[in-house]
Every structure is written in structure tokens, then in C-alpha cells.
Design an enzyme around this catalytic site. Structure first.
Site, PDB file in Angstrom:
ATOM      1  CG  ASP A 184      -2.231  -5.222 -58.004  1.00  0.00           C
ATOM      2  OD1 ASP A 184      -2.029  -5.361 -56.796  1.00  0.00           O
ATOM      3  OD2 ASP A 184      -2.902  -6.029 -58.685  1.00  0.00           O
ATOM      4  CG  ASP A 215      -6.145  -9.110 -56.602  1.00  0.00           C
ATOM      5  OD1 ASP A 215      -5.520  -8.738 -57.613  1.00  0.00           O
ATOM      6  OD2 ASP A 215      -6.140  -8.484 -55.539  1.00  0.00           O
TER       7      ASP A 215
END
Ligand code: DX5
Length: 232
Positions: free
Chosen positions: A41, A181
Site C-alpha cells: 500500500d 481491500d
């Protein structure tokens, strides 16, 4: 190792955002036999109010694992960084629709770098805004939390968006991964899969558990019993 093509088998994608940053290589090696991909991320403190890591983390982890590296760019002006992440070894680059004034051009440029192409939409972004770009994609990421931090609860309203996306992918016979997610754990994973997700990103549920390997195994066991609403 390549990402492969959607084939109805759900992929489990640990997000290293929840891993121990002081021992990132160890964390990835610990789970690499159980995971399908890993997700990094990337946050820049502008597109999201958090800051993580850049291309050097991709190249560092590339040396630690053969797993495909899925890079989720939660950054403003992602077009400025695509080639550096691709050269660092990213296998998939996912940009946010909300950060792309000209999405088609940006998605094409990822393709030209020889990397798989992903497009992400935040919970409040209507699916309709992503539809014109589906033919450019290898993966559509329907965020199930507001991007920026791990450990949040899944936003239930996103499940209908996942279902709608799966229906469209099926109807148009698109070879697309449908990824979710945020807040994915043993309770919410079956909901996401029965709505049509076939790629599950999970950070806290894996790396914050006492046994990350066991956490992946139980996630896989739980979703294997669930029918992905698709005939892919
Ligand atoms: C949010 C991040 C998180 C992370 C997973 O911007 O994208 O969703 O990957 O976080 P968990 O699994 O801890 O909710």
C-alpha cells in the site's frame, strides 16, 4: 511468478501495511508459501492522510519473495511514479480513478510498461465512473474502506457495488480480477466472495494475528466453501 488469470479460485493477498516494518522481509517469507500475491500500500500523505513507502520497498521485497507484487498506489499524480514502480519490479500497478484526470491514458501507460493494470475506486465513488475503463484493466479494486489506514471495518454498502461489478464482468465476459481491500477477515471474507470478489486483500486479519500462516489457511478454508457468483 505471474499474477495468472481469473479462474474462479479466490486469491488471498496479504497487505504488508499491517506487517512489522522493521522485519518486512521476514514477514513476507513467513507467509509466502500460503499467499497468492502480496500487496504494497503506497501512500503519499496527499491522496490519503498517511505515508508509507516507495519503489525501494518493491525492489527490496522482490529479493525476498517470488510472489507477484501487487502495488496499490494511493497517491496523487500516480503517472509520475509508474515507471519507477515498474522498474522496481511491480507485477501489478493499481491507480485510483479519483487521482486520474485522464484515466485511459494512465492505464494505457501502465500497460506499455509491461505491468498488469489495476483501477481502484473508493467506497463513495460510483461504479458507473469505472465502467468506461474496464476494457483497459486486468483488475478492478472495489475499496471496502476509505483508503489510508489498515484495521478499519468493512463498509457494508460496498457489497452491492461488488455484486454489480461481478454481474457486469460476467455479462461482458471480461478477464478481470475483482479485488476487495479493507476490513477483510474471517467474518467479512465470505460476504465479499459471495458478492463476487475473487481477490481478497487482508492486512490486519493476517499480520496482526498470532499465526499469520494459520490466518491465511483459515481465510482460504472459509472462502473455498463459498461460491464466487461467477462461472469463470
Ligand atoms: C487502506 C489499505 C488497507 C489495507 C488492508 O488504504 O489499503 O485496506 O490494505 O487493511 P486491513 O486488512 O487491515 O483492513
Amino acid at each position: 511468478m505471474k499474477l495468472g488469470k481469473p479462474n474462479g479460485r479466490v486469491r488471498i493477498v496479504p497487505s504488508v501495511l499491517a506487517a512489522d516494518f522493521a522485519h518486512m522481509g521476514d514477514s513476507v517469507r513467513q507467509i509466502e508459501k500460503e499467499a497468492d500475491w502480496i500487496q504494497l500500500d503506497v501512500m503519499d500523505g496527499h491522496f490519503v492522510p498517511n505515508l508509507t513507502f516507495g519503489p525501494d520497498m518493491v525492489s527490496a521485497l522482490k529479493k525476498e519473495t517470488d510472489l507477484p507484487i501487487d502495488v496499490h498506489l494511493m497517491i496523487a499524480k500516480p503517472w509520475k511514479f509508474l515507471s519507477s514502480f515498474a522498474s522496481a519490479g511491480a507485477d501489478l500497478l493499481t491507480v485510483h480513478l479519483e487521482a486520474c484526470p485522464r484515466p485511459g491514458i494512465i492505464l494505457e501507460s501502465i500497460r506499455k510498461l509491461g505491468v498488469k493494470v489495476g483501477l481502484a475506486i473508493k467506497p463513495r465513488t460510483p461504479l458507473s465512473r469505472a465502467l468506461p475503463y474496464l476494457s483497459f484493466l486486468d483488475l478492478l479494486l472495489v475499496m471496502t474502506v476509505e483508503p489510508g489506514f489498515g484495521g478499519q471495518r468493512l463498509v457494508r454498502e460496498t457489497l452491492s457495488k461488488i455484486q454489480k461489478a461481478r454481474e457486469i464482468i460476467l455479462r461482458k465476459k471480461l478477464p478481470l480480477w475483482l479485488q476487495v481491500d479493507g476490513g477483510i477477515n474471517h467474518r467479512t471474507a465470505p460476504l465479499a466472495v459471495s458478492a463476487g470478489a475473487d481477490s481478497l486483500v487482508a492486512g490486519s486479519a493476517i499480520f496482526r494475528s498470532k499465526n499469520p500462516v494459520g490466518a491465511i489457511r483459515s481465510l482460504r478454508r472459509i472462502v473455498n466453501g463459498v461460491h464466487v457468483t461467477s462461472d469463470i
